[in-house]
Design an enzyme around this catalytic site. Structure first.
Site, PDB file in Angstrom:
ATOM      1  N   ASP A  81       0.880  -1.164   0.000  1.00 33.92           N
ATOM      2  CA  ASP A  81       0.000   0.000   0.000  1.00 33.92           C
ATOM      3  C   ASP A  81       0.918   1.213   0.000  1.00 33.92           C
ATOM      4  O   ASP A  81       1.727   1.377   0.934  1.00 33.92           O
ATOM      5  CB  ASP A  81      -0.857   0.039   1.263  1.00 33.92           C
ATOM      6  CG  ASP A  81      -1.971  -0.995   1.285  1.00 33.92           C
ATOM      7  OD1 ASP A  81      -2.023  -1.840   0.385  1.00 33.92           O
ATOM      8  OD2 ASP A  81      -2.785  -0.950   2.233  1.00 33.92           O
ATOM      9  N   HIS A 141       4.412  -7.709  -0.150  1.00 37.69           N
ATOM     10  CA  HIS A 141       3.954  -8.949  -0.769  1.00 37.69           C
ATOM     11  C   HIS A 141       4.631  -9.154  -2.120  1.00 37.69           C
ATOM     12  O   HIS A 141       5.126  -8.207  -2.735  1.00 37.69           O
ATOM     13  CB  HIS A 141       2.436  -8.901  -0.941  1.00 37.69           C
ATOM     14  CG  HIS A 141       1.693  -8.858   0.361  1.00 37.69           C
ATOM     15  ND1 HIS A 141       0.941  -9.908   0.830  1.00 37.69           N
ATOM     16  CD2 HIS A 141       1.592  -7.890   1.305  1.00 37.69           C
ATOM     17  CE1 HIS A 141       0.411  -9.598   1.997  1.00 37.69           C
ATOM     18  NE2 HIS A 141       0.790  -8.358   2.318  1.00 37.69           N
ATOM     19  N   SER A 149       8.675   3.283   5.175  1.00 34.74           N
ATOM     20  CA  SER A 149       9.794   3.280   4.253  1.00 34.74           C
ATOM     21  C   SER A 149       9.327   3.252   2.806  1.00 34.74           C
ATOM     22  O   SER A 149       8.230   3.696   2.495  1.00 34.74           O
ATOM     23  CB  SER A 149      10.735   2.122   4.557  1.00 34.74           C
ATOM     24  OG  SER A 149      11.986   2.369   3.981  1.00 34.74           O
TER      25      SER A 149
END
Length: 261
Positions: A86, A142, A227
């Site tokens: 995201d 992911h 990050s």
């Protein structure tokens, strides 16, 4: 605060031991008391979290939270390259003779970003995305494709901020900060997932056990505090979505583009 003073303070606070102290506190039970305030300050949607907010053992435990099953559907199209996080897109475009040009006004070399890996040649004229995770975002990373892990490398480095100020006014933070680099081989092409540490990030962690084979959307790693991920695609292998641009928000499992047959 002037930019030179801010830069000086950032330089002083970018020492790894500062982040380690911050990380140690964030992992302590004492930090649990900060979770509600942290969630409210950053507008985190606590209803999406896998567990109730009171069930997290520390601030770090909450920050690295998983989401409730099904909240990030994974696109099944086999040739799609998905967003691993995201994030906000803070840079994207064609890599030009080994250069990422104009990322918040700065240029980066693939050679520096990949720590002079022999695989650099594969991306010399490929495509890149710079994906910034704010403290508000879900911080698990992911797999963007289905494939085999070819190689992984940990590159020690600084922990400069990777927010808008850091990218604009600190020198080439994406290639100076600590990085965890994973090369993944899809049946169509190779992809590099570069996970970049940041200010007050104690570490970047792979999931355990880390499988050799990854399915698209499978957990790969996670950040302990905010990050950036830089996603690199080989030249002549990828077509990006035409409606994405710098400033677009993307979510885990959302299509970034497709491999060229």
């Amino acid at each position: 605060m002037s930019k030179p003073l801010f830069r000086l303070l950032t330089e002083l606070s970018s020492r790894k031991w500062v982040s380690q102290l911050t990380g140690a506190f964030a992992k302590s039970r004492a930090s649990r008391a900060l979770i509600p305030r942290f969630a409210k300050t950053y507008g985190i949607r606590i209803e999406e979290a896998e567990k109730h907010i009171g069930d997290y053992a520390s601030l770090n435990d909450f920050f690295t939270r998983r989401l409730k099953p099904g909240l990030r559907p994974i696109l099944s199209e086999p040739n799609a390259v998905l967003s691993p996080v995201d994030a906000l897109i803070t840079g994207m475009g064609t890599i030009q003779q080994g250069m990422l040009l104009g990322v918040k006004g700065q240029d980066y070399t693939i050679d520096d970003l990949l720590n002079r890996s022999p695989r650099t040649i594969n991306y010399k004229n490929g495509f890149y995305f710079v994906l910034y995770l704010s403290p508000t975002d879900y911080h698990r990373i992911h797999a963007p494709i289905t494939g085999e892990i070819l190689e992984k490398e940990h590159v020690p480095g600084k922990v400069y901020p990777v927010n808008d100020f850091g990218l604009r006014f600190m020198t080439r933070v994406l290639s100076r900060n600590e990085r965890l680099i994973t090369f993944i081989q899809h049946e169509a092409a190779e992809v590099a997932v570069v996970k970049v540490g940041a200010l007050n990030v104690s570490s970047i962690q792979y999931v355990e056990p880390l499988p050799h084979h990854l399915e698209k959307g499978q957990e790969l790693a996670y950040f302990e505090f905010g990050s950036t991920v830089v996603l690199l695609l080989e030249e002549n292998t990828f077509n990006p979505r035409t409606d994405l641009s710098v400033g677009s928000k993307v979510r885990v499992g959302e299509e970034l583009g497709v491999f060229i047959h």
